[in-house]
Design an enzyme around this catalytic site. Structure first.
Site, PDB file in Angstrom:
ATOM      1  N   ARG A  44       0.860  -1.185   0.000  1.00  0.00           N
ATOM      2  CA  ARG A  44       0.000   0.000   0.000  1.00  0.00           C
ATOM      3  C   ARG A  44       0.895   1.233   0.000  1.00  0.00           C
ATOM      4  O   ARG A  44       1.468   1.602   1.017  1.00  0.00           O
ATOM      5  CB  ARG A  44      -0.899  -0.025   1.239  1.00  0.00           C
ATOM      6  CG  ARG A  44      -2.007   1.011   1.221  1.00  0.00           C
ATOM      7  CD  ARG A  44      -2.639   1.119   2.590  1.00  0.00           C
ATOM      8  NE  ARG A  44      -1.786   1.898   3.491  1.00  0.00           N
ATOM      9  CZ  ARG A  44      -1.642   1.665   4.793  1.00  0.00           C
ATOM     10  NH1 ARG A  44      -2.253   0.656   5.358  1.00  0.00           N
ATOM     11  NH2 ARG A  44      -0.853   2.426   5.525  1.00  0.00           N
TER      12      ARG A  44
ATOM     13  N   HIS B  53      -3.818   4.248   4.580  1.00  0.00           N
ATOM     14  CA  HIS B  53      -4.915   3.285   4.660  1.00  0.00           C
ATOM     15  C   HIS B  53      -6.194   3.923   4.121  1.00  0.00           C
ATOM     16  O   HIS B  53      -6.882   3.359   3.282  1.00  0.00           O
ATOM     17  CB  HIS B  53      -5.115   2.833   6.104  1.00  0.00           C
ATOM     18  CG  HIS B  53      -6.302   1.962   6.299  1.00  0.00           C
ATOM     19  ND1 HIS B  53      -6.381   0.677   5.808  1.00  0.00           N
ATOM     20  CD2 HIS B  53      -7.488   2.192   6.927  1.00  0.00           C
ATOM     21  CE1 HIS B  53      -7.560   0.153   6.122  1.00  0.00           C
ATOM     22  NE2 HIS B  53      -8.239   1.052   6.801  1.00  0.00           N
TER      23      HIS B  53
ATOM     24  N   TYR C 280       3.960   5.462  11.395  1.00  0.00           N
ATOM     25  CA  TYR C 280       4.247   4.081  11.783  1.00  0.00           C
ATOM     26  C   TYR C 280       5.129   3.308  10.791  1.00  0.00           C
ATOM     27  O   TYR C 280       5.467   2.162  11.048  1.00  0.00           O
ATOM     28  CB  TYR C 280       2.945   3.306  12.012  1.00  0.00           C
ATOM     29  CG  TYR C 280       1.965   3.339  10.850  1.00  0.00           C
ATOM     30  CD1 TYR C 280       2.111   2.492   9.755  1.00  0.00           C
ATOM     31  CD2 TYR C 280       0.877   4.207  10.863  1.00  0.00           C
ATOM     32  CE1 TYR C 280       1.222   2.513   8.705  1.00  0.00           C
ATOM     33  CE2 TYR C 280      -0.043   4.238   9.815  1.00  0.00           C
ATOM     34  CZ  TYR C 280       0.139   3.388   8.743  1.00  0.00           C
ATOM     35  OH  TYR C 280      -0.749   3.409   7.697  1.00  0.00           O
TER      36      TYR C 280
END
Length: 388
Positions: free
Chosen positions: A283, A287, A296
């Site tokens: 990805r 998100h 993160y």
């Protein structure tokens, strides 16, 4: 071809486990899982005697079509992200980086196959003939879906994580009872694989030998949780515990995704039951537009995956093989910009829904509580004068 698993974390050894057993488990964990790949990140074809035959019919024109699909899907996705940032959409889930997994698998489907997506399968929707602007109504808050699932055999987007795998399994069981030879495919992510619904779907599909393909797009991150915190083994290996095959494919290789999905669908149509396909991809964006991946994950990680870009690798192959010229790429760029402009115009012109329509289609028949709530809300709206 092989690739290092993100789940290659050393298992903890409990005090009651023998040392030799711990060593065996650690050795099994460290083994690199097999990865089906037909086109390398450098744009070179790979000779795979098992899966290459499944794309032996693909012509140069077909390759240009796959490339066009990915480019236009990415352009639409970028426009939707921009529209959300401009306040035109409430939320958007980007597919950036996952185009090959979706286009490859989507083009493997027959018209009579049925698709159960999550909320990120914009490329599969494109392959099924769903107008891209129809995908945006729900994210703009003007409808609950925007298309008739039975017109394209493409179900409405599913926000509840993992529930669509059970819907797909039930539908596939119905296909079998009807005596049809069509197949069903359910899309979900690595995060959804931790849900009980997905594991229940695996159980039912195996027991009833349902003609369903579970297509897991492992994009390495379930929002902010890496795959290694969800599983101790590669995801595709879970299938063996339920009694059906699992396979890992390079999710950034559109040819490999096409070949593997064709293979899995053919198994389903022959009555050989379910298959779990793990498309190993990444990805590239957030998100959703409410997420900040810089909190993160490292920039180095994204940069490493940028070299595996699914669109760039197919473009390189088209150029080196003589499958496309500069005129083709220039024409596609013009088409891409035209589509982006159309998407903007259509979204901004979407009419607001009738406020009272929220109470429609809640139940098939009338319901006393809904009737009461409708009357109360109507009275509330009537209490305002000229919108103040």
């Amino acid at each position: 071809m092989t690739v290092e698993s993100t789940a290659a974390r050393k298992p903890r050894r409990s005090s009651g486990t023998k040392r030799t057993a711990g060593k065996t488990a650690a050795a099994a964990q460290s083994a690199e899982p097999q990865l089906v790949q037909l086109l390398t990140p450098e744009g070179d074809r790979v000779d795979d005697p098992e899966f290459a035959p499944y794309v032996a019919d693909i012509t140069a024109d077909d390759l240009r079509g796959l490339y066009r699909d990915m480019v236009l899907t990415r352009r639409f996705d970028a426009e939707a992200t921009a529209l959300q940032r401009q306040g035109e959409l409430g939320l958007w889930a980007s597919l950036l980086g996952q185009e090959a997994a979706q286009i490859g698998s989507g083009r493997a489907l027959r018209d009579d196959d049925y698709v159960f997506p999550t909320y990120r399968e914009h490329g599969v929707a494109w392959c099924r003939g769903v107008d891209p602007t129809n995908l945006l109504g729900m994210f703009r808050g003007v409808n609950h879906g925007g298309w008739d699932p039975n017109s394209n055999n493409f179900h409405l987007y599913t926000i509840v994580i993992g529930s669509q795998t059970l819907h797909a399994t039930g539908y596939a069981m119905g296909v079998t009872k009807d005596g049809a030879d069509s197949a069903v495919i359910a899309y979900f992510g690595d995060g959804a694989s931790s849900q009980g619904d997905v594991n229940e779907a695996f159980t039912f599909s195996a027991v009833y030998n349902a003609p369903v393909v579970f297509f897991c797009q492992n994009n390495q991150w379930a929002i902010s949780e890496p795959t290694e915190r969800q599983t101790r083994v590669p995801l595709y290996q879970r299938a063996s515990g339920f009694g059906f095959p699992g396979i890992r494919v390079d999710g950034n290789d559109v040819l490999a995704c096409l070949a593997v999905t064709r293979w899995a669908l053919e198994r389903a149509r022959r009555g050989e039951g379910p298959t779990l396909v793990e498309a190993f991809t990444y990805r590239m964006g957030a998100h959703t537009t409410s997420d900040d991946p810089t909190k993160y994950r490292r920039d180095e990680e994204r940069e490493a995956w940028e070299h595996k870009d699914p669109i760039l690798r197919l473009k390189t192959y088209l150029e080196t093989s003589g499958g496309a010229d500069e005129a083709f790429f220039a024409e596609l760029e013009t088409e891409s910009e035209t589509m982006g402009k159309r998407v903007r115009e259509v979204v901004r012109a979407m009419p607001d829904p009738d406020t009272m329509s929220i109470f429609e289609n809640v139940y098939a028949d009338g319901h006393a509580l809904v009737d009461e709530e409708r009357a109360q809300f109507a009275a509330y709206l009537a209490s305002f004068e000229e919108g103040h």
